[in-house]
Scaffold this motif. Structure first.
Motif, PDB file in Angstrom:
ATOM      1  N   GLY A 208     -21.042 -50.302  -9.399  1.00  0.00           N
ATOM      2  CA  GLY A 208     -19.848 -49.780 -10.052  1.00  0.00           C
ATOM      3  C   GLY A 208     -18.877 -50.862 -10.480  1.00  0.00           C
ATOM      4  O   GLY A 208     -17.666 -50.690 -10.426  1.00  0.00           O
ATOM      5  N   PHE A 209     -19.400 -52.006 -10.937  1.00  0.00           N
ATOM      6  CA  PHE A 209     -18.546 -53.108 -11.346  1.00  0.00           C
ATOM      7  C   PHE A 209     -17.752 -52.752 -12.600  1.00  0.00           C
ATOM      8  O   PHE A 209     -18.248 -52.100 -13.514  1.00  0.00           O
ATOM      9  CB  PHE A 209     -19.385 -54.363 -11.615  1.00  0.00           C
ATOM     10  N   ALA A 210     -16.506 -53.219 -12.656  1.00  0.00           N
ATOM     11  CA  ALA A 210     -15.613 -52.963 -13.784  1.00  0.00           C
ATOM     12  C   ALA A 210     -15.163 -54.285 -14.397  1.00  0.00           C
ATOM     13  O   ALA A 210     -15.457 -55.365 -13.871  1.00  0.00           O
ATOM     14  CB  ALA A 210     -14.403 -52.169 -13.304  1.00  0.00           C
ATOM     15  N   CYS A 211     -14.433 -54.207 -15.523  1.00  0.00           N
ATOM     16  CA  CYS A 211     -13.945 -55.401 -16.207  1.00  0.00           C
ATOM     17  C   CYS A 211     -13.252 -56.356 -15.245  1.00  0.00           C
ATOM     18  O   CYS A 211     -13.474 -57.568 -15.276  1.00  0.00           O
ATOM     19  CB  CYS A 211     -12.952 -55.010 -17.299  1.00  0.00           C
ATOM     20  N   SER A 212     -12.403 -55.806 -14.401  1.00  0.00           N
ATOM     21  CA  SER A 212     -11.593 -56.627 -13.505  1.00  0.00           C
ATOM     22  C   SER A 212     -12.420 -57.311 -12.419  1.00  0.00           C
ATOM     23  O   SER A 212     -11.912 -58.172 -11.707  1.00  0.00           O
ATOM     24  CB  SER A 212     -10.511 -55.761 -12.846  1.00  0.00           C
ATOM     25  N   ASP A 213     -13.691 -56.949 -12.300  1.00  0.00           N
ATOM     26  CA  ASP A 213     -14.546 -57.529 -11.266  1.00  0.00           C
ATOM     27  C   ASP A 213     -15.256 -58.809 -11.709  1.00  0.00           C
ATOM     28  O   ASP A 213     -15.933 -59.447 -10.893  1.00  0.00           O
ATOM     29  CB  ASP A 213     -15.603 -56.512 -10.820  1.00  0.00           C
ATOM     30  N   VAL A 214     -15.149 -59.173 -12.983  1.00  0.00           N
ATOM     31  CA  VAL A 214     -15.876 -60.346 -13.474  1.00  0.00           C
ATOM     32  C   VAL A 214     -15.112 -61.612 -13.087  1.00  0.00           C
ATOM     33  O   VAL A 214     -14.010 -61.845 -13.571  1.00  0.00           O
ATOM     34  CB  VAL A 214     -16.074 -60.303 -15.000  1.00  0.00           C
ATOM     35  N   PRO A 215     -15.679 -62.445 -12.217  1.00  0.00           N
ATOM     36  CA  PRO A 215     -14.986 -63.675 -11.826  1.00  0.00           C
ATOM     37  C   PRO A 215     -15.200 -64.793 -12.845  1.00  0.00           C
ATOM     38  O   PRO A 215     -16.259 -64.904 -13.455  1.00  0.00           O
ATOM     39  CB  PRO A 215     -15.634 -64.028 -10.480  1.00  0.00           C
ATOM     40  N   TYR A 216     -14.165 -65.614 -13.022  1.00  0.00           N
ATOM     41  CA  TYR A 216     -14.194 -66.784 -13.895  1.00  0.00           C
ATOM     42  C   TYR A 216     -14.052 -67.989 -12.969  1.00  0.00           C
ATOM     43  O   TYR A 216     -12.982 -68.257 -12.429  1.00  0.00           O
ATOM     44  CB  TYR A 216     -13.054 -66.673 -14.903  1.00  0.00           C
ATOM     45  N   LEU A 217     -15.162 -68.713 -12.760  1.00  0.00           N
ATOM     46  CA  LEU A 217     -15.248 -69.683 -11.679  1.00  0.00           C
ATOM     47  C   LEU A 217     -15.669 -71.068 -12.169  1.00  0.00           C
ATOM     48  O   LEU A 217     -16.338 -71.202 -13.190  1.00  0.00           O
ATOM     49  CB  LEU A 217     -16.285 -69.224 -10.643  1.00  0.00           C
ATOM     50  N   ARG A 218     -15.309 -72.086 -11.394  1.00  0.00           N
ATOM     51  CA  ARG A 218     -15.879 -73.413 -11.563  1.00  0.00           C
ATOM     52  C   ARG A 218     -17.216 -73.468 -10.835  1.00  0.00           C
ATOM     53  O   ARG A 218     -17.517 -72.604 -10.008  1.00  0.00           O
ATOM     54  CB  ARG A 218     -14.934 -74.475 -11.012  1.00  0.00           C
ATOM     55  N   TRP A 219     -17.994 -74.491 -11.139  1.00  0.00           N
ATOM     56  CA  TRP A 219     -19.325 -74.645 -10.553  1.00  0.00           C
ATOM     57  C   TRP A 219     -19.307 -74.598  -9.025  1.00  0.00           C
ATOM     58  O   TRP A 219     -20.251 -74.116  -8.416  1.00  0.00           O
ATOM     59  CB  TRP A 219     -19.968 -75.942 -11.035  1.00  0.00           C
ATOM     60  N   ASP A 220     -18.222 -75.064  -8.420  1.00  0.00           N
ATOM     61  CA  ASP A 220     -18.149 -75.129  -6.965  1.00  0.00           C
ATOM     62  C   ASP A 220     -17.601 -73.848  -6.336  1.00  0.00           C
ATOM     63  O   ASP A 220     -17.374 -73.792  -5.122  1.00  0.00           O
ATOM     64  CB  ASP A 220     -17.301 -76.328  -6.516  1.00  0.00           C
ATOM     65  N   GLY A 221     -17.386 -72.824  -7.172  1.00  0.00           N
ATOM     66  CA  GLY A 221     -16.936 -71.538  -6.653  1.00  0.00           C
ATOM     67  C   GLY A 221     -15.443 -71.316  -6.683  1.00  0.00           C
ATOM     68  O   GLY A 221     -14.984 -70.196  -6.422  1.00  0.00           O
ATOM     69  N   THR A 222     -14.660 -72.348  -6.987  1.00  0.00           N
ATOM     70  CA  THR A 222     -13.213 -72.147  -7.050  1.00  0.00           C
ATOM     71  C   THR A 222     -12.845 -71.386  -8.318  1.00  0.00           C
ATOM     72  O   THR A 222     -13.333 -71.711  -9.397  1.00  0.00           O
ATOM     73  CB  THR A 222     -12.455 -73.479  -6.996  1.00  0.00           C
ATOM     74  N   PRO A 223     -11.974 -70.380  -8.196  1.00  0.00           N
ATOM     75  CA  PRO A 223     -11.623 -69.577  -9.371  1.00  0.00           C
ATOM     76  C   PRO A 223     -10.559 -70.259 -10.227  1.00  0.00           C
ATOM     77  O   PRO A 223      -9.740 -71.041  -9.732  1.00  0.00           O
ATOM     78  CB  PRO A 223     -11.073 -68.293  -8.744  1.00  0.00           C
ATOM     79  N   PHE A 224     -10.595 -69.992 -11.519  1.00  0.00           N
ATOM     80  CA  PHE A 224      -9.514 -70.418 -12.385  1.00  0.00           C
ATOM     81  C   PHE A 224      -8.288 -69.550 -12.118  1.00  0.00           C
ATOM     82  O   PHE A 224      -8.416 -68.354 -11.885  1.00  0.00           O
ATOM     83  CB  PHE A 224      -9.931 -70.308 -13.847  1.00  0.00           C
ATOM     84  N   SER A 225      -7.131 -70.146 -12.160  1.00  0.00           N
ATOM     85  CA  SER A 225      -5.905 -69.409 -11.844  1.00  0.00           C
ATOM     86  C   SER A 225      -5.479 -68.486 -12.973  1.00  0.00           C
ATOM     87  O   SER A 225      -4.710 -67.559 -12.766  1.00  0.00           O
ATOM     88  CB  SER A 225      -4.764 -70.386 -11.520  1.00  0.00           C
ATOM     89  N   SER A 226      -5.979 -68.754 -14.186  1.00  0.00           N
ATOM     90  CA  SER A 226      -5.635 -67.904 -15.326  1.00  0.00           C
ATOM     91  C   SER A 226      -6.776 -67.933 -16.330  1.00  0.00           C
ATOM     92  O   SER A 226      -7.647 -68.788 -16.274  1.00  0.00           O
ATOM     93  CB  SER A 226      -4.347 -68.364 -15.985  1.00  0.00           C
ATOM     94  N   TRP A 227      -6.740 -67.008 -17.243  1.00  0.00           N
ATOM     95  CA  TRP A 227      -7.735 -66.947 -18.314  1.00  0.00           C
ATOM     96  C   TRP A 227      -7.201 -67.644 -19.569  1.00  0.00           C
ATOM     97  O   TRP A 227      -7.841 -67.722 -20.556  1.00  0.00           O
ATOM     98  CB  TRP A 227      -8.081 -65.484 -18.621  1.00  0.00           C
TER      99      TRP A 227
END
Length: 227
Positions: A208-227
Motif C-alpha cells: 500500500g505504498f503512496a507518493c509520500s513513501d518514496v524515499p530520496y536517498l544518498r548511496w549511503d542511506g542518508t536522506p536528502f533534507s529537501s527535494w
C-alpha cells in the motif's frame, strides 16, 4: 533472489551485476549492443537487449519478463552533459537527455513494476543530487538538473499505482565511471556496495505504498533534507 538491472553494460550498472552475482543471486541485465550482452553472459547474468532511447526496443520488455518475480529492479541508464544556462540547449541535446533519463524510465516503469509487485519487491531508480530544487548553486549540467528532477517526479507520481512494490530514488554519489570521470572520489564498487546495503535496509513487507513513501536517498542511506 532475482535482480533486474536496466543499463548494465558498464559503470555502476555493470558493478551492480557483478556484486549481486558474487552474492549468489540470479541477475537479469540489459545492454544495448552485442559486446555488452556478451560481457553480461560471460559474467553469468541473463542478458536482454534493450535500448531505453528506442520506444520500439523498450515496448517488448514486459513480454521478455513474463512470469518473473523481481525482488529488486534497478533503472541505471542515464547520460550527463556540462551545458549551462548561458546558452539555450539545442533540441537534439534536450531530447537526448530527456529520452534517456526520463522517458526511458517512464516507459520501462509500467512494464517492470508489475513483476516487482509479484515479489513484493523494490524498484530502485538512480537519480542525482542535481535533482534537488532547493540549494542549487550553479547551472552546470542545466538540462541534467531538469531531467533528474523530472525523473523524481515521475517515480513519486507512479508509486500509488503499484502499491505492492516499493520505489526508491537513490543518488549514487560522484562515481569514477565514464560519466563521472576519473576525478570522482567514489569507486564503482564502493558506491554499489553502499547502494545494495541501503536497498536491503529499506526492505519492508508492508504494502500500500503512496507518493509520500518514496524515499530520496544518498548511496549511503542518508536522506536528502529537501527535494
Amino acid at each position: 533472489m532475482t535482480v533486474f538491472v536496466i543499463g548494465a553494460s558498464r559503470g555502476i550498472g555493470l558493478e551492480l551485476v557483478q556484486q549481486y552475482l558474487d552474492a549468489g543471486d540470479r541477475v537479469i541485465a540489459t545492454a544495448r549492443d552485442e559486446a555488452g550482452l556478451t560481457r553480461l553472459r560471460d559474467m553469468g547474468a541473463q542478458a536482454l537487449k534493450l535500448d531505453v532511447t528506442n520506444p520500439a526496443s523498450i515496448s517488448g520488455l514486459s513480454w521478455q519478463l513474463d512470469g518473473e518475480k523481481l525482488d529488486v529492479a534497478y533503472y541505471v541508464a542515464g547520460v550527463f552533459s556540462e551545458d549551462d544556462a548561458k546558452s539555450p540547449p539545442t533540441v537534439q541535446a534536450f531530447d537526448s537527455m530527456m529520452h534517456t533519463n526520463v522517458l526511458g524510465a517512464m516507459q520501462a516503469l509500467p512494464q517492470v513494476a508489475p513483476w516487482v509487485e509479484e515479489a513484493q519487491g523494490q524498484f530502485v531508480f538512480l537519480t542525482s543530487d542535481f535533482a534537488q530544487i532547493g540549494g542549487v548553486e550553479s547551472s552546470r549540467g542545466w538540462v541534467y538538473h531538469v531531467s533528474k528532477a523530472a525523473l523524481n517526479m515521475a517515480v513519486v507520481a507512479a508509486q500509488p499505482d503499484y502499491p505492492n512494490a516499493q520505489f526508491l530514488l537513490i543518488h549514487p554519489g560522484w562515481v569514477r565511471t565514464d560519466m563521472g570521470t576519473s576525478a570522482a572520489p567514489l569507486l564503482p564498487e564502493e558506491s554499489v556496495s553502499a547502494i545494495r546495503a541501503t536497498v536491503a535496509a529499506r526492505k519492508t513487507n508492508a504494502t500500500g505504498f503512496a507518493c509520500s513513501d518514496v524515499p530520496y536517498l544518498r548511496w549511503d542511506g542518508t536522506p536528502f533534507s529537501s527535494w
